[in-house]
Design a protein around this motif. Structure first.
Motif, PDB file in Angstrom:
ATOM      1  N   TYR A   3       0.837  -1.208   0.000  1.00 17.54           N
ATOM      2  CA  TYR A   3       0.000   0.000   0.000  1.00 17.54           C
ATOM      3  C   TYR A   3       0.866   1.250   0.000  1.00 17.54           C
ATOM      4  CZ  TYR A   3      -2.864   3.762   1.907  1.00 17.54           C
ATOM      5  OH  TYR A   3      -3.468   4.978   2.130  1.00 17.54           O
ATOM      6  N   ASN A   4       1.846   1.312   0.893  1.00 15.88           N
ATOM      7  CA  ASN A   4       2.717   2.482   0.965  1.00 15.88           C
ATOM      8  C   ASN A   4       3.520   2.673  -0.329  1.00 15.88           C
ATOM      9  OD1 ASN A   4       1.932   3.236   3.570  1.00 15.88           O
ATOM     10  ND2 ASN A   4       3.448   1.870   4.522  1.00 15.88           N
ATOM     11  N   GLU A   5       4.021   1.581  -0.885  1.00 13.79           N
ATOM     12  CA  GLU A   5       4.818   1.680  -2.109  1.00 13.79           C
ATOM     13  C   GLU A   5       3.962   2.101  -3.301  1.00 13.79           C
ATOM     14  OE1 GLU A   5       7.048  -1.854  -2.809  1.00 13.79           O
ATOM     15  OE2 GLU A   5       8.011  -1.826  -0.848  1.00 13.79           O
ATOM     16  N   SER A   6       2.760   1.548  -3.405  1.00 16.41           N
ATOM     17  CA  SER A   6       1.898   1.897  -4.537  1.00 16.41           C
ATOM     18  C   SER A   6       1.403   3.346  -4.424  1.00 16.41           C
ATOM     19  CB  SER A   6       0.715   0.928  -4.628  1.00 16.41           C
ATOM     20  OG  SER A   6      -0.078   0.969  -3.458  1.00 16.41           O
ATOM     21  N   ARG A   7       1.172   3.812  -3.224  1.00 21.58           N
ATOM     22  CA  ARG A   7       0.793   5.220  -3.043  1.00 21.58           C
ATOM     23  C   ARG A   7       1.875   6.143  -3.587  1.00 21.58           C
ATOM     24  NH1 ARG A   7      -0.550   7.248   2.670  1.00 21.58           N
ATOM     25  NH2 ARG A   7      -1.057   9.099   1.453  1.00 21.58           N
ATOM     26  N   ILE A  32       1.320  11.180 -10.452  1.00 23.32           N
ATOM     27  CA  ILE A  32       0.417  11.372 -11.597  1.00 23.32           C
ATOM     28  C   ILE A  32      -0.983  11.774 -11.127  1.00 23.32           C
ATOM     29  CG2 ILE A  32       1.715   9.798 -13.071  1.00 23.32           C
ATOM     30  CD1 ILE A  32      -0.402   7.677 -12.594  1.00 23.32           C
ATOM     31  N   GLY A  33      -1.101  12.178  -9.860  1.00 23.25           N
ATOM     32  CA  GLY A  33      -2.352  12.728  -9.359  1.00 23.25           C
ATOM     33  C   GLY A  33      -3.412  11.726  -8.987  1.00 23.25           C
ATOM     34  N   LEU A  34      -3.044  10.468  -8.763  1.00 18.61           N
ATOM     35  CA  LEU A  34      -4.002   9.440  -8.365  1.00 18.61           C
ATOM     36  C   LEU A  34      -3.652   8.914  -6.981  1.00 18.61           C
ATOM     37  CD1 LEU A  34      -4.357   7.475 -11.724  1.00 18.61           C
ATOM     38  CD2 LEU A  34      -6.020   9.049 -10.700  1.00 18.61           C
ATOM     39  N   GLU A  35      -4.687   8.529  -6.263  1.00 18.18           N
ATOM     40  CA  GLU A  35      -4.500   8.037  -4.893  1.00 18.18           C
ATOM     41  C   GLU A  35      -4.991   6.602  -4.776  1.00 18.18           C
ATOM     42  OE1 GLU A  35      -5.761   9.143  -0.265  1.00 18.18           O
ATOM     43  OE2 GLU A  35      -6.428  10.395  -1.946  1.00 18.18           O
ATOM     44  N   VAL A  36      -4.187   5.769  -4.133  1.00 16.60           N
ATOM     45  CA  VAL A  36      -4.580   4.382  -3.873  1.00 16.60           C
ATOM     46  C   VAL A  36      -5.482   4.364  -2.646  1.00 16.60           C
ATOM     47  CG1 VAL A  36      -3.773   2.056  -3.311  1.00 16.60           C
ATOM     48  CG2 VAL A  36      -2.455   3.495  -4.889  1.00 16.60           C
ATOM     49  N   ARG A  37      -6.695   3.870  -2.823  1.00 17.88           N
ATOM     50  CA  ARG A  37      -7.669   3.832  -1.725  1.00 17.88           C
ATOM     51  C   ARG A  37      -7.899   2.420  -1.200  1.00 17.88           C
ATOM     52  NH1 ARG A  37      -7.756   7.372   1.133  1.00 17.88           N
ATOM     53  NH2 ARG A  37      -9.801   6.773   1.924  1.00 17.88           N
ATOM     54  N   GLU A  38      -7.550   1.395  -1.999  1.00 20.53           N
ATOM     55  CA  GLU A  38      -7.766   0.016  -1.568  1.00 20.53           C
ATOM     56  C   GLU A  38      -6.588  -0.851  -2.007  1.00 20.53           C
ATOM     57  OE1 GLU A  38     -11.475  -1.695  -2.716  1.00 20.53           O
ATOM     58  OE2 GLU A  38     -12.586   0.192  -2.494  1.00 20.53           O
ATOM     59  N   VAL A  39      -6.228  -1.788  -1.150  1.00 21.82           N
ATOM     60  CA  VAL A  39      -5.256  -2.826  -1.502  1.00 21.82           C
ATOM     61  C   VAL A  39      -5.759  -4.129  -0.900  1.00 21.82           C
ATOM     62  CG1 VAL A  39      -2.906  -3.703  -1.213  1.00 21.82           C
ATOM     63  CG2 VAL A  39      -3.275  -1.262  -1.636  1.00 21.82           C
ATOM     64  N   GLY A  40      -5.901  -5.149  -1.733  1.00 20.23           N
ATOM     65  CA  GLY A  40      -6.377  -6.436  -1.261  1.00 20.23           C
ATOM     66  C   GLY A  40      -5.467  -7.568  -1.702  1.00 20.23           C
ATOM     67  N   LEU A  41      -5.316  -8.540  -0.828  1.00 17.55           N
ATOM     68  CA  LEU A  41      -4.537  -9.747  -1.115  1.00 17.55           C
ATOM     69  C   LEU A  41      -5.439 -10.940  -0.849  1.00 17.55           C
ATOM     70  CD1 LEU A  41      -1.800 -11.131  -1.750  1.00 17.55           C
ATOM     71  CD2 LEU A  41      -1.305 -11.031   0.706  1.00 17.55           C
ATOM     72  N   ASP A  42      -5.780 -11.698  -1.899  1.00 19.09           N
ATOM     73  CA  ASP A  42      -6.701 -12.816  -1.705  1.00 19.09           C
ATOM     74  C   ASP A  42      -5.949 -14.048  -1.198  1.00 19.09           C
ATOM     75  OD1 ASP A  42      -5.532 -14.218  -3.832  1.00 19.09           O
ATOM     76  OD2 ASP A  42      -7.077 -13.644  -5.274  1.00 19.09           O
ATOM     77  N   PRO A  43      -6.684 -15.095  -0.784  1.00 21.40           N
ATOM     78  CA  PRO A  43      -6.027 -16.282  -0.216  1.00 21.40           C
ATOM     79  C   PRO A  43      -5.033 -16.961  -1.153  1.00 21.40           C
ATOM     80  CG  PRO A  43      -8.381 -16.291   0.305  1.00 21.40           C
ATOM     81  CD  PRO A  43      -8.157 -15.168  -0.652  1.00 21.40           C
ATOM     82  N   GLY A 103      -7.429  -0.468  -5.695  1.00 24.55           N
ATOM     83  CA  GLY A 103      -8.516   0.426  -6.074  1.00 24.55           C
ATOM     84  C   GLY A 103      -8.036   1.863  -5.976  1.00 24.55           C
ATOM     85  N   LEU A 104      -8.305   2.666  -7.010  1.00 24.30           N
ATOM     86  CA  LEU A 104      -7.863   4.057  -7.051  1.00 24.30           C
ATOM     87  C   LEU A 104      -9.024   5.001  -6.731  1.00 24.30           C
ATOM     88  CD1 LEU A 104      -5.660   3.970 -10.298  1.00 24.30           C
ATOM     89  CD2 LEU A 104      -4.992   3.447  -7.932  1.00 24.30           C
ATOM     90  N   ASP A 105      -8.661   6.236  -6.423  1.00 23.91           N
ATOM     91  CA  ASP A 105      -9.694   7.194  -6.049  1.00 23.91           C
ATOM     92  C   ASP A 105     -10.548   7.641  -7.230  1.00 23.91           C
ATOM     93  OD1 ASP A 105      -7.656   8.586  -7.274  1.00 23.91           O
ATOM     94  OD2 ASP A 105      -7.776  10.322  -5.945  1.00 23.91           O
ATOM     95  N   ASN A 106     -10.138   7.351  -8.461  1.00 29.37           N
ATOM     96  CA  ASN A 106     -10.972   7.673  -9.619  1.00 29.37           C
ATOM     97  C   ASN A 106     -11.927   6.541  -9.988  1.00 29.37           C
ATOM     98  OD1 ASN A 106      -9.200   5.795 -10.659  1.00 29.37           O
ATOM     99  ND2 ASN A 106      -8.582   7.011 -12.435  1.00 29.37           N
ATOM    100  N   GLY A 107     -11.980   5.519  -9.136  1.00 34.30           N
ATOM    101  CA  GLY A 107     -12.894   4.393  -9.350  1.00 34.30           C
ATOM    102  C   GLY A 107     -12.293   3.225 -10.100  1.00 34.30           C
ATOM    103  N   ALA A 108     -11.088   3.348 -10.618  1.00 39.52           N
ATOM    104  CA  ALA A 108     -10.468   2.257 -11.377  1.00 39.52           C
ATOM    105  C   ALA A 108      -9.963   1.166 -10.452  1.00 39.52           C
ATOM    106  CB  ALA A 108      -9.313   2.807 -12.210  1.00 39.52           C
ATOM    107  N   ARG A 109     -10.075  -0.083 -10.932  1.00 37.62           N
ATOM    108  CA  ARG A 109      -9.537  -1.227 -10.211  1.00 37.62           C
ATOM    109  C   ARG A 109      -8.350  -1.779 -10.995  1.00 37.62           C
ATOM    110  NH1 ARG A 109     -12.049  -2.283  -5.924  1.00 37.62           N
ATOM    111  NH2 ARG A 109     -10.923  -4.218  -5.594  1.00 37.62           N
TER     112      ARG A 109
END
Length: 245
Positions: free
Chosen positions: A150-154, A160-171, A178-184
């Motif tokens: 999360y910290n590295e991707s932020r 480039i003006g985008l914010e990381v709002r979600e980070v998930g790691l599945d099993p 997930g970015l603040d502009n709605g993109a996954r």
């Protein structure tokens, strides 16, 4: 005779020592003669409920200075919402002192937990969750890995003006952002940082070439990635003003 007197003396001395100890253990001289009448709370905390803290400690304080169960009181306080840990002491003659260390929220975790700045998970139920926290998720044993990505991707997306709002790691070990502009962003299981770095370098150019909104980016390809675009939402129509008669 002298030996008998010495024996009796020793027995009386032991009794004088043992009886007060037994009395203290049984609470005989606890609350009645040495009540705890003052509560002193210390620590930098903002969200712990002071009234609930006092209510939690009251039953322990009522047992008196010598009979108070400090370990039990400390355990009870540590279970209160927002409390990361607590230390409970007694100060002669009538003070029960508690030092509270409060959770500092860093992120939401999988919906029903919060992650503190110390990397500890705690329940979100029953507390007012601060707004604006990112949403992280994954196996609890891999909290540190999720926070690290999360910290590295932020840091990658911020220029480039985008914010990381979600980070998930599945099993299975697959990453999704997930970015603040709605993109996954589906990153996959391997070379997550290299894939993200390559994508971020090209993203500004891709965005300028498209009149649509980026909806999904799948980075799980050896030599590129797949993008899904969505139409730009139409602006909401302004309500017409009625003329005055």
């Amino acid at each position: 005779m002298n030996a008998m007197l010495r024996l009796v003396g020793w027995i009386l001395a032991l009794a004088l020592v043992a009886l007060p100890v037994v009395a203290v253990l049984n609470g005989w001289i606890g609350a009645a003669h040495w009540p705890l009448t003052k509560l002193r709370a210390t620590g930098q905390f903002e969200r712990v409920d002071g009234v609930l803290l006092q209510k939690t400690l009251l039953p322990y304080a009522q047992r008196g200075f010598f009979a108070v169960d400090l370990a039990g009181a400390q355990d009870a306080v540590s279970k209160l919402p927002w409390v990361e840990r607590a230390e409970v002491r007694k100060r002669w003659p009538d003070v029960l002192e508690v030092t509270v260390f409060e959770h500092r929220p860093f992120a939401r975790w999988s919906g029903d937990l919060l992650l503190s700045e110390q990397g500890r998970l705690f329940p979100a139920k029953g507390i007012d969750v601060p707004k604006g926290l990112p949403l992280l998720g994954g196996p609890e044993a891999r909290v540190s890995e999720v926070v690290e990505l999360y910290n590295e991707s932020r840091a990658m997306f911020a220029p480039i003006g985008l914010e990381v709002r979600e980070v998930g790691l599945d099993p299975r070990g697959s990453w999704t952002l997930g970015l603040d502009n709605g993109a996954r962003i589906v990153v996959g299981r391997s070379e997550a940082r290299a894939r993200l770095s390559r994508f971020v370098r090209l993203l500004p150019q891709l965005l300028t070439q498209q009149a649509q909104v980026l909806k999904l980016a799948d980075l799980r390809y050896t030599n590129g990635f797949a993008l899904t675009w969505a139409p730009v939402p139409a602006p909401a129509a302004e309500p017409q003003q009625q003329g005055q008669s």
